[in-house]
Design an enzyme around this catalytic site. Structure first.
Site, PDB file in Angstrom:
ATOM      1  N   THR A 299      31.256   7.200  42.754  1.00 38.85           N
ATOM      2  CA  THR A 299      29.880   6.886  43.148  1.00 38.85           C
ATOM      3  C   THR A 299      29.855   5.481  43.745  1.00 38.85           C
ATOM      4  O   THR A 299      30.073   4.498  43.032  1.00 38.85           O
ATOM      5  CB  THR A 299      28.925   6.985  41.947  1.00 38.85           C
ATOM      6  OG1 THR A 299      29.056   8.282  41.372  1.00 38.85           O
ATOM      7  CG2 THR A 299      27.481   6.762  42.384  1.00 38.85           C
TER       8      THR A 299
ATOM      9  N   LYS B  91      23.061  11.864  43.550  1.00 45.11           N
ATOM     10  CA  LYS B  91      23.678  11.297  42.342  1.00 45.11           C
ATOM     11  C   LYS B  91      22.910  10.056  41.875  1.00 45.11           C
ATOM     12  O   LYS B  91      22.662   9.876  40.684  1.00 45.11           O
ATOM     13  CB  LYS B  91      25.136  10.970  42.639  1.00 45.11           C
ATOM     14  CG  LYS B  91      25.842  10.085  41.631  1.00 45.11           C
ATOM     15  CD  LYS B  91      26.285  10.805  40.375  1.00 45.11           C
ATOM     16  CE  LYS B  91      26.723   9.836  39.298  1.00 45.11           C
ATOM     17  NZ  LYS B  91      28.132   9.645  39.171  1.00 45.11           N
TER      18      LYS B  91
ATOM     19  N   LYS C 246      25.947  -0.425  38.041  1.00 45.41           N
ATOM     20  CA  LYS C 246      26.301  -0.254  39.469  1.00 45.41           C
ATOM     21  C   LYS C 246      25.390   0.804  40.110  1.00 45.41           C
ATOM     22  O   LYS C 246      24.869   0.593  41.212  1.00 45.41           O
ATOM     23  CB  LYS C 246      27.768   0.175  39.573  1.00 45.41           C
ATOM     24  CG  LYS C 246      28.132   0.938  40.841  1.00 45.41           C
ATOM     25  CD  LYS C 246      29.585   1.400  40.845  1.00 45.41           C
ATOM     26  CE  LYS C 246      29.939   2.521  39.902  1.00 45.41           C
ATOM     27  NZ  LYS C 246      29.463   3.854  40.249  1.00 45.41           N
TER      28      LYS C 246
HETATM   29  P1  NA7 Z   1      36.691   4.265  34.543  1.00 44.16           P
HETATM   30  O1  NA7 Z   1      37.021   4.992  33.286  1.00 44.16           O
HETATM   31  O2  NA7 Z   1      36.170   2.869  34.468  1.00 44.16           O
HETATM   32  O3  NA7 Z   1      38.014   4.289  35.449  1.00 44.16           O
HETATM   33  C1  NA7 Z   1      38.061   3.614  36.657  1.00 44.16           C
HETATM   34  C2  NA7 Z   1      39.238   4.103  37.478  1.00 44.16           C
HETATM   35  O4  NA7 Z   1      39.240   3.390  38.735  1.00 44.16           O
HETATM   36  C3  NA7 Z   1      40.608   3.856  36.829  1.00 44.16           C
HETATM   37  O5  NA7 Z   1      41.480   4.890  37.192  1.00 44.16           O
HETATM   38  C4  NA7 Z   1      41.010   2.537  37.496  1.00 44.16           C
HETATM   39  O6  NA7 Z   1      42.395   2.305  37.486  1.00 44.16           O
HETATM   40  C5  NA7 Z   1      40.515   2.776  38.902  1.00 44.16           C
HETATM   41  N1  NA7 Z   1      40.393   1.534  39.676  1.00 44.16           N
HETATM   42  C6  NA7 Z   1      39.564   0.488  39.454  1.00 44.16           C
HETATM   43  N2  NA7 Z   1      39.719  -0.459  40.395  1.00 44.16           N
HETATM   44  C7  NA7 Z   1      40.680   0.000  41.233  1.00 44.16           C
HETATM   45  C8  NA7 Z   1      41.274  -0.525  42.412  1.00 44.16           C
HETATM   46  N3  NA7 Z   1      40.910  -1.711  42.916  1.00 44.16           N
HETATM   47  N4  NA7 Z   1      42.223   0.220  43.033  1.00 44.16           N
HETATM   48  C9  NA7 Z   1      42.584   1.419  42.529  1.00 44.16           C
HETATM   49  N5  NA7 Z   1      42.061   1.983  41.414  1.00 44.16           N
HETATM   50  C10 NA7 Z   1      41.100   1.269  40.782  1.00 44.16           C
HETATM   51  O7  NA7 Z   1      35.645   5.060  35.423  1.00 44.16           O
HETATM   52  P2  NA7 Z   1      35.100   6.562  35.281  1.00 44.16           P
HETATM   53  O8  NA7 Z   1      36.257   7.484  35.306  1.00 44.16           O
HETATM   54  O9  NA7 Z   1      34.132   6.643  34.155  1.00 44.16           O
HETATM   55  O10 NA7 Z   1      34.239   6.686  36.623  1.00 44.16           O
HETATM   56  C11 NA7 Z   1      34.841   6.850  37.888  1.00 44.16           C
HETATM   57  C12 NA7 Z   1      33.767   7.034  38.942  1.00 44.16           C
HETATM   58  O11 NA7 Z   1      32.993   8.221  38.672  1.00 44.16           O
HETATM   59  C13 NA7 Z   1      32.749   5.900  39.024  1.00 44.16           C
HETATM   60  O12 NA7 Z   1      32.383   5.706  40.368  1.00 44.16           O
HETATM   61  C14 NA7 Z   1      31.584   6.405  38.195  1.00 44.16           C
HETATM   62  O13 NA7 Z   1      30.373   5.776  38.554  1.00 44.16           O
HETATM   63  C15 NA7 Z   1      31.604   7.881  38.443  1.00 44.16           C
HETATM   64  P3  NA7 Z   1      43.112   1.576  36.211  1.00 44.16           P
HETATM   65  O14 NA7 Z   1      43.366   2.675  35.226  1.00 44.16           O
HETATM   66  O15 NA7 Z   1      42.147   0.542  35.708  1.00 44.16           O
HETATM   67  O16 NA7 Z   1      44.346   0.996  36.776  1.00 44.16           O
END
Ligand code: NA7
Length: 317
Positions: free
Chosen positions: A125, A201, A269
């Site tokens: 999102t 959403k 957010k």
């Molecule tokens: P989470 O549990 O906070 O997970 C966030 C994910 O995003 C996690 O896999 C992170 O990787 C990844 N992440 C965060 N920053 C980066 C960057 N800069 N590059 C690559 N990957 C990143 O979120 P949810 O699963 O609850 O939600 C995901 C989305 O769905 C969000 O938009 C919600 O609003 C709806 P990590 O494991 O920290 O390395």
């Protein structure tokens, strides 16, 4: 690090405990599926794709989170570009706009793996302008794009009960049929216009954010006026306001357990994005603005990664 190791064990324990809702009729697509992002939402979705017989290649920034999925039959990609190259349809579900930009436009990012006919589905999102930029970049390279945010949190993701909102290429939406069946209880195609699914959403999460902020404030007030919060929760649970959100979030407030089902920072957010959208169309958003401030305060108090119900801490502070 020890922290990471325990995160991985936690994933394994959770995955073993939760039983998805049985869906015997799913015939998995033979297409190769990629999945970028194993956060709270990605973990549940990937597990259900694997359970329903899909061939899945995963990648996560923190690579250790891939381990339990590889044990359960997933392949592991070394970077987003490699996943996109080796798969037919790649899904992504990461934190926010910054994460999506890093993932798509960064080194070894999604764009570098896109060639003619490669399909990419963005489930994060984010703001609709970035979503449109991503769509344009993908299609300019011959790729096919679908915007597909999901409604639901940790447990619906683990149980395969999400609501999938989609906009973009209809043919790709149809090709995602068995994947959407595996991860969700309902999917909705909102047209070719990129942004429509994100707008839906944000509207839904505006309701979620304002309801939970209102509940938190009421629970804080209840205590100040000498009521037993357990009594308040009981009255709410038998009346017209009885719904999973009010019941579960009032229980979280009572027990002061804020393990993240829906991280508070993501709710804030979403409210911030909804306020920007309201600004564009000159829609006054008094209630959502006030709720946003409360979540902002909760973040400042250190509850960003806690569950949305920790907004109570800001209300009672
Ligand atoms: P989470 O549990 O906070 O997970 C966030 C994910 O995003 C996690 O896999 C992170 O990787 C990844 N992440 C965060 N920053 C980066 C960057 N800069 N590059 C690559 N990957 C990143 O979120 P949810 O699963 O609850 O939600 C995901 C989305 O769905 C969000 O938009 C919600 O609003 C709806 P990590 O494991 O920290 O390395």
């Amino acid at each position: 690090s020890p922290g990471n190791a325990s995160a991985s064990t936690q994933i394994e324990e959770t995955l073993l405990k939760v039983k998805p809702v049985a869906k015997p009729s799913i015939i998995p697509t033979p297409m190769r599926i990629g999945f970028l992002g194993l956060g709270i939402m990605g973990q549940g979705m990937v597990m259900n794709l694997l359970r329903s017989g899909h061939e899945v290649t995963v990648w996560n920034r923190t690579a250790l989170k891939c381990r339990d999925f590889v044990k359960s039959g997933a392949f592991k990609g070394n970077n987003p570009a490699e996943v996109v190259q080796s798969c037919d349809i790649t899904f992504s579900c990461v934190a926010d706009t910054t994460a999506v930009k890093d993932l798509v436009f960064g080194n070894y990012g999604v764009l570098q793996g896109i060639s003619k006919g490669k399909c990419y589905v963005e489930m994060s999102t984010i703001d609709e302008e970035t979503m449109q930029d991503v769509a344009e970049a993908i299609t300019a390279r011959g790729g096919v794009f679908l915007e597909s945010p999901v409604v639901g949190s940790r447990v619906p993701a683990l149980e395969g009960q999400l609501i999938i909102l989609a906009a973009g290429e209809r043919k790709l939406y149809d090709e995602c049929y068995s994947c959407f069946e595996a991860i969700g209880k309902k999917s909705l195609y909102l047209g070719a216009d990129i942004g429509a699914a994100t707008r839906m959403k944000l509207i839904v999460n505006m309701v979620m954010g304002t309801v939970v902020a209102g509940l938190a404030e009421a629970m804080a007030m209840a205590e100040k006026v000498g009521l037993d919060q357990e009594d308040v929760a009981e009255v709410l649970s038998v009346g017209a306001l009885s719904c999973p959100t009010v019941i579960h979030k009032s229980q979280a407030i009572l027990s002061q357990r804020y393990d993240p089902h829906f991280p508070l920072q993501h709710q804030q957010k979403d409210l911030r994005l909804a306020l920007l959208l309201g600004d564009k169309v000159e829609q006054p958003l008094y209630v959502a603005s006030a709720a946003n401030e409360l979540y902002k305060k909760a973040r400042r108090l250190g509850y960003g990664e806690s569950d949305i119900s920790a907004v109570y801490r800001a209300a009672s502070n």
